[in-house]
Write an enzyme that holds these catalytic residues in place. Sequence first.
Site, PDB file in Angstrom:
ATOM      1  CB  ALA A   1      34.680  25.630 -13.496  1.00 26.18           C
TER       2      ALA A   1
ATOM      3  CD  GLU B   1      -1.280   5.100   5.914  1.00 22.85           C
ATOM      4  OE1 GLU B   1      -0.127   4.758   5.570  1.00 22.85           O
ATOM      5  OE2 GLU B   1      -1.563   5.486   7.054  1.00 22.85           O
TER       6      GLU B   1
ATOM      7  CE  LYS C   1       3.591  -3.150   1.349  1.00 21.46           C
ATOM      8  NZ  LYS C   1       4.792  -3.153   0.533  1.00 21.46           N
TER       9      LYS C   1
ATOM     10  CG  ASP D   1       7.479  -0.953  -5.164  1.00 21.83           C
ATOM     11  OD1 ASP D   1       8.145  -1.413  -4.215  1.00 21.83           O
ATOM     12  OD2 ASP D   1       7.423  -1.477  -6.274  1.00 21.83           O
TER      13      ASP D   1
ATOM     14  CE1 TYR E   1       5.667   3.734   6.488  1.00 22.27           C
ATOM     15  CE2 TYR E   1       5.706   4.627   4.263  1.00 22.27           C
ATOM     16  CZ  TYR E   1       6.192   3.748   5.205  1.00 22.27           C
ATOM     17  OH  TYR E   1       7.210   2.890   4.879  1.00 22.27           O
TER      18      TYR E   1
ATOM     19  CE  LYS F   1       2.699  -6.602  -0.706  1.00 27.27           C
ATOM     20  NZ  LYS F   1       3.644  -7.665  -1.004  1.00 27.27           N
TER      21      LYS F   1
ATOM     22  CB  CYS G   1      20.357 -35.011  -7.200  1.00 27.42           C
ATOM     23  SG  CYS G   1      21.134 -33.394  -7.001  1.00 27.42           S
TER      24      CYS G   1
ATOM     25  CB  CYS H   1      25.173 -35.023  -6.025  1.00 25.08           C
ATOM     26  SG  CYS H   1      23.667 -35.590  -5.229  1.00 25.08           S
TER      27      CYS H   1
ATOM     28  CB  CYS I   1      18.940 -34.146  -3.867  1.00 23.25           C
ATOM     29  SG  CYS I   1      20.592 -34.775  -3.593  1.00 23.25           S
TER      30      CYS I   1
ATOM     31  CB  CYS J   1      23.962 -32.977  -2.694  1.00 24.13           C
ATOM     32  SG  CYS J   1      23.307 -31.986  -4.039  1.00 24.13           S
TER      33      CYS J   1
HETATM   34  S1  IVH Z   1       3.379   1.058   7.686  1.00 21.80           S
HETATM   35  C1  IVH Z   1       4.218  -0.953  11.472  1.00 21.80           C
HETATM   36  N1  IVH Z   1       2.520   2.387   5.585  1.00 21.80           N
HETATM   37  O1  IVH Z   1       5.744  -1.518   3.269  1.00 21.80           O
HETATM   38  C2  IVH Z   1       3.982  -0.195  10.230  1.00 21.80           C
HETATM   39  N2  IVH Z   1       4.332   0.871   5.302  1.00 21.80           N
HETATM   40  O2  IVH Z   1       5.447  -4.364   3.760  1.00 21.80           O
HETATM   41  C3  IVH Z   1       4.924  -0.593   9.161  1.00 21.80           C
HETATM   42  N3  IVH Z   1       5.245   0.776   3.040  1.00 21.80           N
HETATM   43  O3  IVH Z   1       8.365  -1.804   5.575  1.00 21.80           O
HETATM   44  C4  IVH Z   1       4.848   0.139   7.921  1.00 21.80           C
HETATM   45  N4  IVH Z   1       3.880   2.283   2.161  1.00 21.80           N
HETATM   46  O4  IVH Z   1       8.534  -0.047   3.707  1.00 21.80           O
HETATM   47  C5  IVH Z   1       3.396   1.476   6.053  1.00 21.80           C
HETATM   48  N5  IVH Z   1       1.697   3.640   3.829  1.00 21.80           N
HETATM   49  C6  IVH Z   1       2.561   2.748   4.288  1.00 21.80           C
HETATM   50  C7  IVH Z   1       3.549   2.148   3.465  1.00 21.80           C
HETATM   51  C8  IVH Z   1       4.415   1.192   4.009  1.00 21.80           C
HETATM   52  C9  IVH Z   1       4.893   1.459   1.936  1.00 21.80           C
HETATM   53  C10 IVH Z   1       6.299  -0.242   3.119  1.00 21.80           C
HETATM   54  C11 IVH Z   1       7.264  -0.103   4.269  1.00 21.80           C
HETATM   55  C12 IVH Z   1       7.135  -1.368   5.061  1.00 21.80           C
HETATM   56  C13 IVH Z   1       6.603  -2.304   4.040  1.00 21.80           C
HETATM   57  C14 IVH Z   1       5.858  -3.437   4.695  1.00 21.80           C
END
Ligand code: IVH
Length: 700
Positions: A48, A130, A132, A134, A247, A335, A429, A432, A447, A453
């Site tokens: 406030a 590294e 990845k 999310d 990164y 992955k 199909c 259609c 189809c 369609c």
């Molecule tokens: S390097 C050219 N490092 O993953 C280098 N990406 O699937 C490009 N991401 O678009 C990215 N952790 O959003 C890099 N340690 C990491 C990451 C990372 C997550 C994501 C990023 C990128 C996507 C690619």
Amino acid sequence: MTSDGLRTQPVDSLRPEDAAVELERLAGEIAAHDDRYYRDDAPEISDADYDALRQRNAAIEARYPNLIRKDSPSNKVGAAPAEGFAKVTHSVPMLSLGNAFSEEDVADFLDRVRRFLSLPADEVVEVMAEPKIDGLSVSARYEAGKFVMAATRGDGREGENITENLRTLGDLPETIIAKDLLGGGIPDVLEVRGEVYMAKSDFQALNDRQAAEGAKVFANPRNAAAGSLRQKDPAVTAARPLRVFFYSWGEVSEVSWETQAEFYEKLTEWGFQTNSRARLCRSLDEIMAAYSNTETERASLDYDIDGMVYKVNRLDWQGRLGQVSRAPRWATAHKFAAEKATTVLEKITVQVGRTGVLTPVANLTPVTVGGVVVGRATLHNEDYIAEKDIREGDTVIIQRAGDVIPQVVEVVPDKRPQGAQAFVMPETCPECGSIAIREEGEAAKRCTGGLICPAQAVERLKHFVSRDAFDIEGLGAKNIESFWGEGWLKSPADIFDVETLTGRLDGREGWKEKSIENLKRAIEDRREIGLDRFVYALGIPQVGQATARLLARTYGSWTALKASMADAQDRESEAYADLIDIDQIGPSVADDLLGFFAEDHNQEVLRQLEAALDIQDMEVADTSGSPVAGKTVVFTGSLETMGRSEAKAKAESLGAKVSGSVSKKTDYVVAGPGAGSKLKKAEELGVAVLTEEEWADLVS
Ligand code: IVH
């Protein structure tokens, strides 16, 4: 009067000189409170009292508009940009990554790197491994050490300006710390790139709060982070617990590091958050150890990760490796195994896609997988269903990996209800009624309804306006479906009859003057479109983004592309030979392309679109100074200073066409030791033959 006295003086009785003093004080005070609140999460005054300060500021400004300061609080937080976000073109594109799913894929990645660089067997390739993260990738730009701009990844070339939103993150330094322990200074221009995310614990707390307030509850931390970052009002972003790991980098005026590992050190020194689990690895075994260690820790980390990213550590090698399509050759994403859950398959329905493919879909009892509620999963095609013997009523295991569509991976046989029937794909199909056929060698039934369609037509329209195609804001899949249902949109060209289309929206539920106006503007904005996006938008079977870009780059203009497609209808023509000579375009893609262009109805739609649009020529890389631009080159035998792919990439970057076979049209054959029949043929045809060294001299 003392400034304390001024503080309480009614606005009406303030003289101009006092008003100026007050506005200055208020600007400073509000900014300080903003910092306490947004950056430190530690407000010192009540909401406030804070509002009262802003109101007083606004009242004085209303009385003396000529005294409004450049740094006025009314121009900052809270003043949301009126319309969405401004677009930002990335001066260095934000790339995506290729994927690896197994140890074998990772080994292949390392082999490709070695082969491309032509490395001796005993040369160690250091790789940074590294986690990845999310989240959502962002790019933050610093000039002279000051944070000036931030953008989302968008489509990699163009993102959204989220400067004010990112500024509210406590993890983001406003100014780069000036100490320079590692030497090299702070680059004048520095774009750092990373991932914005929400910690799992913060996500839980946010959702509890949202639920208590009856507000939107997010499906997972990633969605919560995305929803929080893309707020029109930065004050909302500021109130959300977002964090960021950096990164990589984009535009940098002077690169003073030689490896990815060194860049990590710089980031830390400059005050950026980096992930402490990054490891430098020297072999496949070390990489796989880093992978499994991280996967083991995954559940106990307070942020979501969906795999590992491996990056060749040396920058000079990264430079030589370059990129293909939109992913660097020097990095890959590995992955983690997909998350799984068990549920009941209630019914199998059949969906018809843009190209007529019939896809069986599992309708499930909703279940949470990796934080997301899943009610439908793909069953791919009839062979997949038969092979796994998937039936309605079965208890099934589904999995969801990242943004990929969830799939049914197996049946729990013990739980099959009595009398469950095997699934039979329909002969016609479902949309259609046209016959659905399965061509030899194909897994999918299609189809044959083509243009009649409705399902195909509506899917084509959705594709046309999708993000990587025309990307028309306010015209998403839902609106397309409803406009289609009304009979307002039959072909993509109808979208550009803007007055007719938007005229129909007047008075329609959910549409106001403002939103109609916005849609109008969004469509008008897209009349000018790049050739690559345009080609992709056409939805030609097998012509995805990469192929569309390739075609756009090869032909340069819509006129040239269309003329070549017409000429190439004759499979004996030079135009046809040129088409299938494009790397990555074979006879099958060519058939689909030419089939599309040959179709009368498509020609009609193309004519309408041409009239409505301004299709921009593709900027072709300037190879005018290149001695090999437009020349056709064949590499044969073994090359000693570079790998075959590197040689090819280099030649193409200079505007040359690399072919696999020697003909009269070949300009140069570069022959290394062991060259055989191609060399012989070149000699017979009188084609210039160069050694690797002569080639290097020619292009250097
Ligand atoms: S390097 C050219 N490092 O993953 C280098 N990406 O699937 C490009 N991401 O678009 C990215 N952790 O959003 C890099 N340690 C990491 C990451 C990372 C997550 C994501 C990023 C990128 C996507 C690619």
